[in-house]
Scaffold this motif. Structure first.
Motif, PDB file in Angstrom:
ATOM      1  N   UNK A   9      -7.061 -88.082 -49.369  1.00  0.00           N
ATOM      2  CA  UNK A   9      -7.200 -88.783 -50.574  1.00  0.00           C
ATOM      3  C   UNK A   9      -5.878 -89.880 -50.705  1.00  0.00           C
ATOM      4  N   UNK A  10      -6.363 -90.760 -51.569  1.00  0.00           N
ATOM      5  CA  UNK A  10      -5.742 -91.763 -52.044  1.00  0.00           C
ATOM      6  C   UNK A  10      -6.063 -92.062 -53.446  1.00  0.00           C
ATOM      7  N   UNK A  11      -4.873 -92.490 -54.133  1.00  0.00           N
ATOM      8  CA  UNK A  11      -5.047 -92.930 -55.620  1.00  0.00           C
ATOM      9  C   UNK A  11      -4.079 -93.940 -55.995  1.00  0.00           C
ATOM     10  N   UNK A  12      -4.496 -95.039 -56.675  1.00  0.00           N
ATOM     11  CA  UNK A  12      -3.491 -95.848 -57.238  1.00  0.00           C
ATOM     12  C   UNK A  12      -2.919 -95.393 -58.378  1.00  0.00           C
ATOM     13  N   UNK A  13      -1.656 -95.379 -58.377  1.00  0.00           N
ATOM     14  CA  UNK A  13      -1.046 -94.630 -59.694  1.00  0.00           C
ATOM     15  C   UNK A  13      -0.360 -95.906 -60.496  1.00  0.00           C
ATOM     16  N   UNK A  14      -0.044 -97.118 -59.995  1.00  0.00           N
ATOM     17  CA  UNK A  14       0.384 -98.209 -60.864  1.00  0.00           C
ATOM     18  C   UNK A  14       0.712 -99.339 -59.937  1.00  0.00           C
ATOM     19  N   UNK A  15       0.515-100.779 -60.582  1.00  0.00           N
ATOM     20  CA  UNK A  15       0.816-101.662 -59.878  1.00  0.00           C
ATOM     21  C   UNK A  15       1.833-102.663 -60.643  1.00  0.00           C
ATOM     22  N   UNK A  16       2.868-103.275 -60.063  1.00  0.00           N
ATOM     23  CA  UNK A  16       3.726-104.121 -60.646  1.00  0.00           C
ATOM     24  C   UNK A  16       3.692-105.558 -59.727  1.00  0.00           C
ATOM     25  N   UNK A  17       3.939-106.475 -60.483  1.00  0.00           N
ATOM     26  CA  UNK A  17       4.329-107.660 -60.057  1.00  0.00           C
ATOM     27  C   UNK A  17       5.771-108.368 -60.577  1.00  0.00           C
ATOM     28  N   UNK A  18       6.438-109.133 -59.295  1.00  0.00           N
ATOM     29  CA  UNK A  18       7.664-109.326 -59.593  1.00  0.00           C
ATOM     30  C   UNK A  18       7.735-111.022 -58.935  1.00  0.00           C
ATOM     31  N   UNK A  19       8.864-111.495 -59.378  1.00  0.00           N
ATOM     32  CA  UNK A  19       8.926-112.779 -58.601  1.00  0.00           C
ATOM     33  C   UNK A  19      10.721-112.890 -58.379  1.00  0.00           C
ATOM     34  N   UNK A  20      10.739-113.301 -56.947  1.00  0.00           N
ATOM     35  CA  UNK A  20      12.124-113.655 -56.675  1.00  0.00           C
ATOM     36  C   UNK A  20      12.046-114.729 -55.798  1.00  0.00           C
ATOM     37  N   UNK A  21      12.970-115.847 -56.193  1.00  0.00           N
ATOM     38  CA  UNK A  21      13.084-117.071 -55.395  1.00  0.00           C
ATOM     39  C   UNK A  21      11.644-117.716 -55.263  1.00  0.00           C
ATOM     40  N   UNK A  22      10.943-117.456 -56.335  1.00  0.00           N
ATOM     41  CA  UNK A  22       9.602-118.330 -56.238  1.00  0.00           C
ATOM     42  C   UNK A  22       8.521-117.572 -55.633  1.00  0.00           C
ATOM     43  N   UNK A  23       8.772-116.191 -55.041  1.00  0.00           N
ATOM     44  CA  UNK A  23       7.971-115.439 -54.214  1.00  0.00           C
ATOM     45  C   UNK A  23       7.365-114.348 -55.089  1.00  0.00           C
ATOM     46  N   UNK A  24       5.987-114.288 -55.435  1.00  0.00           N
ATOM     47  CA  UNK A  24       5.422-113.512 -56.219  1.00  0.00           C
ATOM     48  C   UNK A  24       5.094-112.141 -55.323  1.00  0.00           C
ATOM     49  N   UNK A  25       5.618-110.911 -55.738  1.00  0.00           N
ATOM     50  CA  UNK A  25       5.269-109.775 -54.891  1.00  0.00           C
ATOM     51  C   UNK A  25       4.480-108.790 -55.887  1.00  0.00           C
ATOM     52  N   UNK A  26       3.463-108.463 -55.345  1.00  0.00           N
ATOM     53  CA  UNK A  26       2.584-107.319 -55.981  1.00  0.00           C
ATOM     54  C   UNK A  26       3.009-105.869 -55.277  1.00  0.00           C
ATOM     55  N   UNK A  27       3.412-104.963 -56.081  1.00  0.00           N
ATOM     56  CA  UNK A  27       3.781-103.605 -55.352  1.00  0.00           C
ATOM     57  C   UNK A  27       2.707-102.735 -55.853  1.00  0.00           C
ATOM     58  N   UNK A  28       1.985-102.070 -54.904  1.00  0.00           N
ATOM     59  CA  UNK A  28       0.855-101.105 -55.075  1.00  0.00           C
ATOM     60  C   UNK A  28       1.512 -99.654 -54.963  1.00  0.00           C
ATOM     61  N   UNK A  29       1.563 -98.794 -56.179  1.00  0.00           N
ATOM     62  CA  UNK A  29       2.119 -97.464 -55.919  1.00  0.00           C
ATOM     63  C   UNK A  29       1.006 -96.634 -55.924  1.00  0.00           C
ATOM     64  N   UNK A  30       0.838 -95.734 -54.932  1.00  0.00           N
ATOM     65  CA  UNK A  30      -0.199 -94.889 -54.700  1.00  0.00           C
ATOM     66  C   UNK A  30       0.445 -93.625 -54.400  1.00  0.00           C
ATOM     67  N   UNK A  31      -0.522 -92.606 -54.522  1.00  0.00           N
ATOM     68  CA  UNK A  31      -0.559 -91.146 -54.101  1.00  0.00           C
ATOM     69  C   UNK A  31      -1.198 -90.758 -53.003  1.00  0.00           C
ATOM     70  N   UNK A  32      -0.861 -90.348 -51.890  1.00  0.00           N
ATOM     71  CA  UNK A  32      -1.493 -89.674 -50.829  1.00  0.00           C
ATOM     72  C   UNK A  32      -1.565 -88.216 -51.162  1.00  0.00           C
ATOM     73  N   UNK A  33      -2.551 -87.487 -50.743  1.00  0.00           N
ATOM     74  CA  UNK A  33      -2.939 -86.381 -50.693  1.00  0.00           C
ATOM     75  C   UNK A  33      -3.573 -85.898 -49.331  1.00  0.00           C
ATOM     76  N   UNK A  34      -3.139 -84.934 -48.326  1.00  0.00           N
ATOM     77  CA  UNK A  34      -3.373 -84.453 -47.345  1.00  0.00           C
ATOM     78  C   UNK A  34      -4.106 -83.162 -47.579  1.00  0.00           C
TER      79      UNK A  34
END
Length: 160
Positions: A98-123
Motif C-alpha cells: 500500500x501507499x498513502x500520501x501523508x502530506x505535501x509541502x513546497x519550498x523555494x531555494x535559489x529560485x528553484x521550487x521543490x515539491x516534497x511528497x510525504x508518503x507512508x508505505x505499508x508492506x
C-alpha cells in the motif's frame, strides 16, 4: 551638552559599560531572530484531495500511469489547468502493498521550487495469504498548486 529652554547647559551622562553591553545583546538577539526567520523559512503546505481510481482524469489513467507505474517515484502533471500529483511504489510481486500520501509541502531555494511528497508505505505482513499477481500501488491527488514545481522529492516512511 544639551541646552535647556531656560538656557542652562546640562551634560549628558555617558552610558555605562553595563548598559552598552545590554544594548549590544538586544541588537544581536533581534538580528539573530530576523536572520533565522529568513534562513529557516518553513515549507508551505500544499492542499490536496486524494482521488479514487474512478475519479482520475482520463489523460492520467491512459497516458501517465501506464508510463510511470513501474517506478517508485512522485511526479506532477497538468490536466485541464489543475495540477495533479502521482505517488507510486513501483511494481510489486504480490497484493498487500500500500501507499498513502501523508502530506505535501513546497519550498523555494535559489529560485528553484521543490515539491516534497510525504508518503507512508505499508508492506504485507509475513505469513499473510497473498495473491501472486503483479501490482502497482499508487495514489493520485488533485492539488491547489498553481505551478509545476522544478523538482519533486518522494519522502517515504514505512509503517508496520
Amino acid at each position: 551638552m544639551i541646552v535647556s529652554k531656560t538656557g542652562v547647559i546640562k551634560k549628558m551622562r555617558k552610558p555605562s559599560g553595563r548598559m552598552l553591553i545590554i544594548i549590544v545583546i538586544i541588537i544581536v538577539v533581534i538580528a539573530a531572530v530576523v536572520a533565522g526567520m529568513m534562513f529557516f523559512k518553513g515549507d508551505d503546505k500544499v492542499s490536496y484531495k486524494v482521488l479514487g481510481e474512478t475519479d482520475y482524469p482520463q489523460q492520467i489513467a491512459s497516458q501517465v500511469i501506464p508510463e510511470y507505474r513501474a517506478l517508485e517515484r512522485a511526479l506532477a502533471c497538468v490536466v485541464d489547468d489543475k495540477i495533479y500529483v502521482i505517488a507510486s511504489r513501483g511494481e510489486k510481486p504480490t497484493s498487500g502493498y500500500e501507499i498513502a500520501i501523508d502530506k505535501m509541502t513546497v519550498s523555494e531555494e535559489d529560485g528553484i521550487k521543490t515539491l516534497k511528497v510525504y508518503t507512508v508505505f505499508k508492506d504485507p505482513q509475513p505469513g499473510t495469504a497473498l495473491t501472486q499477481v503483479l501490482t502497482y500501488p499508487l495514489q493520485v491527488a488533485e492539488t491547489d498548486l498553481t505551478f509545476l514545481p522544478d523538482q519533486i522529492e518522494l519522502k517515504v516512511q514505512y509503517e508496520e
